[in-house]
Design an enzyme around this catalytic site. Structure first.
Site, PDB file in Angstrom:
ATOM      1  CB  THR A 127      -0.907  -0.011   1.253  1.00  0.00           C
ATOM      2  OG1 THR A 127      -1.506   1.271   1.418  1.00  0.00           O
ATOM      3  CG2 THR A 127      -0.135  -0.313   2.526  1.00  0.00           C
ATOM      4  CG  ASP A 128      -1.211   4.975  -0.847  1.00  0.00           C
ATOM      5  OD1 ASP A 128      -1.708   4.314   0.095  1.00  0.00           O
ATOM      6  OD2 ASP A 128      -1.857   5.853  -1.467  1.00  0.00           O
ATOM      7  CD  GLU A 129      -3.257   3.786   4.542  1.00  0.00           C
ATOM      8  OE1 GLU A 129      -3.033   3.582   5.734  1.00  0.00           O
ATOM      9  OE2 GLU A 129      -4.390   3.986   4.087  1.00  0.00           O
ATOM     10  CE1 TYR A 152      -3.474  -2.475   5.907  1.00  0.00           C
ATOM     11  CE2 TYR A 152      -3.135  -0.149   5.381  1.00  0.00           C
ATOM     12  CZ  TYR A 152      -3.320  -1.457   4.965  1.00  0.00           C
ATOM     13  OH  TYR A 152      -3.355  -1.769   3.618  1.00  0.00           O
ATOM     14  CE  LYS A 156      -0.314  -4.476   3.131  1.00  0.00           C
ATOM     15  NZ  LYS A 156      -0.809  -5.820   2.653  1.00  0.00           N
TER      16      LYS A 156
HETATM   17  P1  NAD Z   1     -10.189  -6.875   2.693  1.00  0.00           P
HETATM   18  O1  NAD Z   1     -10.128  -6.578   4.153  1.00  0.00           O
HETATM   19  O2  NAD Z   1     -11.412  -6.548   1.931  1.00  0.00           O
HETATM   20  O3  NAD Z   1      -9.924  -8.448   2.466  1.00  0.00           O
HETATM   21  C1  NAD Z   1      -8.925  -9.141   3.146  1.00  0.00           C
HETATM   22  C2  NAD Z   1      -9.150 -10.648   2.905  1.00  0.00           C
HETATM   23  O4  NAD Z   1      -8.076 -11.350   3.550  1.00  0.00           O
HETATM   24  C3  NAD Z   1     -10.457 -11.169   3.518  1.00  0.00           C
HETATM   25  O5  NAD Z   1     -11.088 -12.049   2.611  1.00  0.00           O
HETATM   26  C4  NAD Z   1      -9.997 -11.931   4.759  1.00  0.00           C
HETATM   27  O6  NAD Z   1     -10.854 -13.002   5.115  1.00  0.00           O
HETATM   28  C5  NAD Z   1      -8.624 -12.432   4.307  1.00  0.00           C
HETATM   29  N1  NAD Z   1      -7.719 -12.710   5.424  1.00  0.00           N
HETATM   30  C6  NAD Z   1      -7.472 -11.897   6.504  1.00  0.00           C
HETATM   31  N2  NAD Z   1      -6.590 -12.502   7.320  1.00  0.00           N
HETATM   32  C7  NAD Z   1      -6.258 -13.691   6.742  1.00  0.00           C
HETATM   33  C8  NAD Z   1      -5.379 -14.752   7.107  1.00  0.00           C
HETATM   34  N3  NAD Z   1      -4.668 -14.717   8.218  1.00  0.00           N
HETATM   35  N4  NAD Z   1      -5.279 -15.823   6.271  1.00  0.00           N
HETATM   36  C9  NAD Z   1      -6.014 -15.882   5.121  1.00  0.00           C
HETATM   37  N5  NAD Z   1      -6.868 -14.909   4.753  1.00  0.00           N
HETATM   38  C10 NAD Z   1      -6.979 -13.830   5.543  1.00  0.00           C
HETATM   39  O7  NAD Z   1      -8.908  -6.192   2.052  1.00  0.00           O
HETATM   40  P2  NAD Z   1      -8.715  -5.502   0.612  1.00  0.00           P
HETATM   41  O8  NAD Z   1      -9.154  -4.100   0.692  1.00  0.00           O
HETATM   42  O9  NAD Z   1      -9.255  -6.409  -0.424  1.00  0.00           O
HETATM   43  O10 NAD Z   1      -7.119  -5.485   0.541  1.00  0.00           O
HETATM   44  C11 NAD Z   1      -6.407  -6.592   0.006  1.00  0.00           C
HETATM   45  C12 NAD Z   1      -4.922  -6.300   0.068  1.00  0.00           C
HETATM   46  O11 NAD Z   1      -4.621  -5.130  -0.686  1.00  0.00           O
HETATM   47  C13 NAD Z   1      -4.405  -6.037   1.490  1.00  0.00           C
HETATM   48  O12 NAD Z   1      -3.125  -6.632   1.586  1.00  0.00           O
HETATM   49  C14 NAD Z   1      -4.291  -4.528   1.564  1.00  0.00           C
HETATM   50  O13 NAD Z   1      -3.280  -4.147   2.464  1.00  0.00           O
HETATM   51  C15 NAD Z   1      -3.915  -4.195   0.133  1.00  0.00           C
HETATM   52  N6  NAD Z   1      -4.318  -2.843  -0.321  1.00  0.00           N
HETATM   53  C16 NAD Z   1      -5.617  -2.432  -0.182  1.00  0.00           C
HETATM   54  C17 NAD Z   1      -5.987  -1.190  -0.679  1.00  0.00           C
HETATM   55  C18 NAD Z   1      -7.408  -0.680  -0.547  1.00  0.00           C
HETATM   56  O14 NAD Z   1      -7.657   0.480  -0.854  1.00  0.00           O
HETATM   57  N7  NAD Z   1      -8.364  -1.502  -0.131  1.00  0.00           N
HETATM   58  C19 NAD Z   1      -5.024  -0.367  -1.284  1.00  0.00           C
HETATM   59  C20 NAD Z   1      -3.711  -0.821  -1.390  1.00  0.00           C
HETATM   60  C21 NAD Z   1      -3.380  -2.081  -0.925  1.00  0.00           C
HETATM   61  O1  DAU Z   2      -4.165   4.086   0.630  1.00  0.00           O
HETATM   62  C1  DAU Z   2      -4.390   2.710   0.554  1.00  0.00           C
HETATM   63  C2  DAU Z   2      -5.181   2.273   1.756  1.00  0.00           C
HETATM   64  O2  DAU Z   2      -6.501   2.785   1.570  1.00  0.00           O
HETATM   65  C3  DAU Z   2      -5.215   0.766   1.964  1.00  0.00           C
HETATM   66  O3  DAU Z   2      -3.915   0.314   2.235  1.00  0.00           O
HETATM   67  C4  DAU Z   2      -6.139   0.396   3.119  1.00  0.00           C
HETATM   68  O4  DAU Z   2      -6.262  -1.008   3.236  1.00  0.00           O
HETATM   69  C5  DAU Z   2      -7.513   0.997   2.846  1.00  0.00           C
HETATM   70  O5  DAU Z   2      -8.367   0.742   3.941  1.00  0.00           O
HETATM   71  C6  DAU Z   2      -7.409   2.498   2.596  1.00  0.00           C
HETATM   72  O6  DAU Z   2      -7.008   3.182   3.811  1.00  0.00           O
HETATM   73  P1  DAU Z   2      -7.643   4.608   4.221  1.00  0.00           P
HETATM   74  O7  DAU Z   2      -7.461   4.785   5.669  1.00  0.00           O
HETATM   75  O8  DAU Z   2      -7.136   5.682   3.329  1.00  0.00           O
HETATM   76  O9  DAU Z   2      -9.173   4.326   3.822  1.00  0.00           O
HETATM   77  P2  DAU Z   2     -10.559   4.659   4.563  1.00  0.00           P
HETATM   78  O10 DAU Z   2     -11.635   4.316   3.575  1.00  0.00           O
HETATM   79  O11 DAU Z   2     -10.623   4.073   5.914  1.00  0.00           O
HETATM   80  O12 DAU Z   2     -10.486   6.234   4.707  1.00  0.00           O
HETATM   81  C7  DAU Z   2     -10.327   7.073   3.577  1.00  0.00           C
HETATM   82  C8  DAU Z   2     -10.289   8.501   4.075  1.00  0.00           C
HETATM   83  O13 DAU Z   2     -11.581   8.860   4.595  1.00  0.00           O
HETATM   84  C9  DAU Z   2      -9.308   8.731   5.218  1.00  0.00           C
HETATM   85  O14 DAU Z   2      -8.710  10.010   5.074  1.00  0.00           O
HETATM   86  C10 DAU Z   2     -10.181   8.686   6.469  1.00  0.00           C
HETATM   87  C11 DAU Z   2     -11.515   9.245   5.976  1.00  0.00           C
HETATM   88  N1  DAU Z   2     -12.704   8.706   6.654  1.00  0.00           N
HETATM   89  C12 DAU Z   2     -12.861   7.362   6.732  1.00  0.00           C
HETATM   90  C13 DAU Z   2     -13.955   6.822   7.390  1.00  0.00           C
HETATM   91  C14 DAU Z   2     -14.121   5.320   7.483  1.00  0.00           C
HETATM   92  C15 DAU Z   2     -13.652   9.577   7.203  1.00  0.00           C
HETATM   93  O15 DAU Z   2     -13.522  10.805   7.104  1.00  0.00           O
HETATM   94  N2  DAU Z   2     -14.741   9.030   7.831  1.00  0.00           N
HETATM   95  C16 DAU Z   2     -14.925   7.700   7.973  1.00  0.00           C
HETATM   96  O16 DAU Z   2     -15.932   7.271   8.589  1.00  0.00           O
END
Ligand code: NAD
Ligand code: DAU
Length: 339
Positions: A127-129, A152, A156
């Site tokens: 992730t970019d985070e 988190y 990562k």
């Molecule tokens: P998500 O939370 O929707 O899904 C995570 C999945 O992993 C779920 O199906 C869960 O059951 C499974 N899981 C959790 N722990 C596990 C374990 N110990 N063994 C096997 N399975 C397990 O997450 P997402 O948003 O789909 O993100 C997927 C990946 O992409 C993550 O690694 C996250 O860090 C990365 N990522 C997400 C975003 C985003 O914006 N959502 C952006 C950049 C990177």
């Molecule tokens: O940048 C990539 C990441 O994006 C991934 O690695 C993470 O898995 C994914 O969850 C996401 O993280 P963020 O923290 O950026 O996403 P979130 O949707 O939780 O929040 C997006 C922005 O919105 C953040 O600045 C917080 C704000 N927010 C979020 C929630 C849930 C609010 O203002 N109110 C809210 O209730």
């Protein structure tokens, strides 16, 4: 290709599996998922029915050494794409421990098992985070130092460093991808876009952290999946690739757009207590991925958001099912503290 996908029942994993099935019908897909609160077996019902023996679901934990080793051997896996993670920043603030276990120890287990099995490639989805927070200008490059600010993102970053170490120490073929904020179908309604959609359609207040000026770079999930596919097929061993959507937006603008698309009034917006350690701005430079992999985001934010909202509108049963008791317990206590 015989591919092990971990976390395939989550948001991005589900979209990735459908995309790979459509583009590579000859691939064998094995999905290992623990089915945490964020994993939904029902997401893949259509794929399971259609793909037959080309798709196998395994319920299990990426931390389970015996299981991962057995799967790599039994299915003669060529490559692993590791999506499995605890993914929600707010939950990591509430309790970091499952994040360290799955995101760090689980990733290490995948790397160790893949090395022992001679699996040719691991793509680790990050992730970019991990880069921390930007000021009003500039972008994250792959060479930007890692400065994670939440449990988190620290977990990562820990996994990213283990990937780097395994490549340097053992010469393992590992590619790391770092992507910005995804949105699209199947995203769990704890994340900003689906949460605001749920609140808006219910006519409930929309909780915006702090002043709402925090900026995220939004990418439609299909574009991220394409990036991961390109990294899997053509990435350089040991490389890190940034992916972004070139759609930097302050949260308040995203929230206002969702209110407009759902026909609701801006009076529903509530500024609530800020997220502790809230990163101010993310922006991705993905020139390297463009140059080496031919990556480019193809879906604009306007189009992607309309497609996303259309999907949630068409799938009210999915939304109702995932907002179960366990979902409510965390959401109720987290937002009660911020009101
Ligand atoms: P998500 O939370 O929707 O899904 C995570 C999945 O992993 C779920 O199906 C869960 O059951 C499974 N899981 C959790 N722990 C596990 C374990 N110990 N063994 C096997 N399975 C397990 O997450 P997402 O948003 O789909 O993100 C997927 C990946 O992409 C993550 O690694 C996250 O860090 C990365 N990522 C997400 C975003 C985003 O914006 N959502 C952006 C950049 C990177
Ligand atoms: O940048 C990539 C990441 O994006 C991934 O690695 C993470 O898995 C994914 O969850 C996401 O993280 P963020 O923290 O950026 O996403 P979130 O949707 O939780 O929040 C997006 C922005 O919105 C953040 O600045 C917080 C704000 N927010 C979020 C929630 C849930 C609010 O203002 N109110 C809210 O209730």
């Amino acid at each position: 290709m015989r591919l092990l996908v971990t976390g395939g029942c989550g948001f991005i994993g589900t979209n990735f599996l459908y995309a790979m099935r459509a583009r590579h019908p000859d691939w064998r897909l094995v999905n290992l998922d623990k089915l945490t609160y964020a994993g939904n077996l029902g997401n893949l019902r259509a794929l399971e029915a259609e793909a037959g023996r080309q798709y196998t679901f395994v319920h299990g934990d990426i931390c389970d050494r015996g299981l991962v080793a057995r799967l790599l051997e039994e299915h003669q896996i060529d490559a692993v794409v590791n999506f499995a993670a605890e993914s929600h920043v707010d939950r990591s603030i509430d309790d970091p421990s499952p994040f360290v276990v799955t995101n760090v120890l689980g990733a290490q287990n995948i790397l160790d098992c893949a090395r022992r099995a001679g699996t040719s490639r691991v793509v680790h989805v990050s992730t970019d985070e991990v880069y921390g927070s930007l000021g009003p200008t500039g972008q994250f490059h792959e060479s930007t130092p890692l400065q994670p600010n939440s449990p988190y993102s620290a977990s990562k970053a820990g996994a990213d460093l283990l990937c780097r170490a395994c490549h340097e120490t053992y010469g393992q073929d590992i590619v790391i991808t770092r992507c910005s904020n995804n949105y699209g179908p199947y995203q769990f309604p704890e994340k900003l876009i689906p949460l605001m959609y749920v609140k808006a359609t219910a006519g409930e207040p929309l909780p915006v952290y702090g002043d709402g000026r925090n900026v995220r770079d939004w990418i439609f999930v299909d574009d991220h999946c394409r990036g991961v596919e390109l990294a899997l097929l053509n990435g350089r061993p040991g490389a890190v690739y940034n992916f972004g959507g070139a759609a930097e937006l302050p949260n308040i603008k995203v929230v206002r757009t969702i209110l407009r698309l759902t026909g609701r009034d801006e009076s529903l917006i509530r500024h609530v207590a800020d997220r502790p350690g809230h990163d101010r701005r993310y922006a991705m430079n993905f020139d390297l991925a463009a140059r080496e992999l031919g990556f480019a985001p193809g879906v604009s934010f306007a189009e992607g958001l309309e497609r996303t909202i259309a999907w949630y509108r068409a799938n009210p049963d999915w939304l109702a099912e995932v907002q179960s008791g366990a979902y409510r317990t965390f959401m109720d206590s987290w937002y009660k503290e911020r009101a």
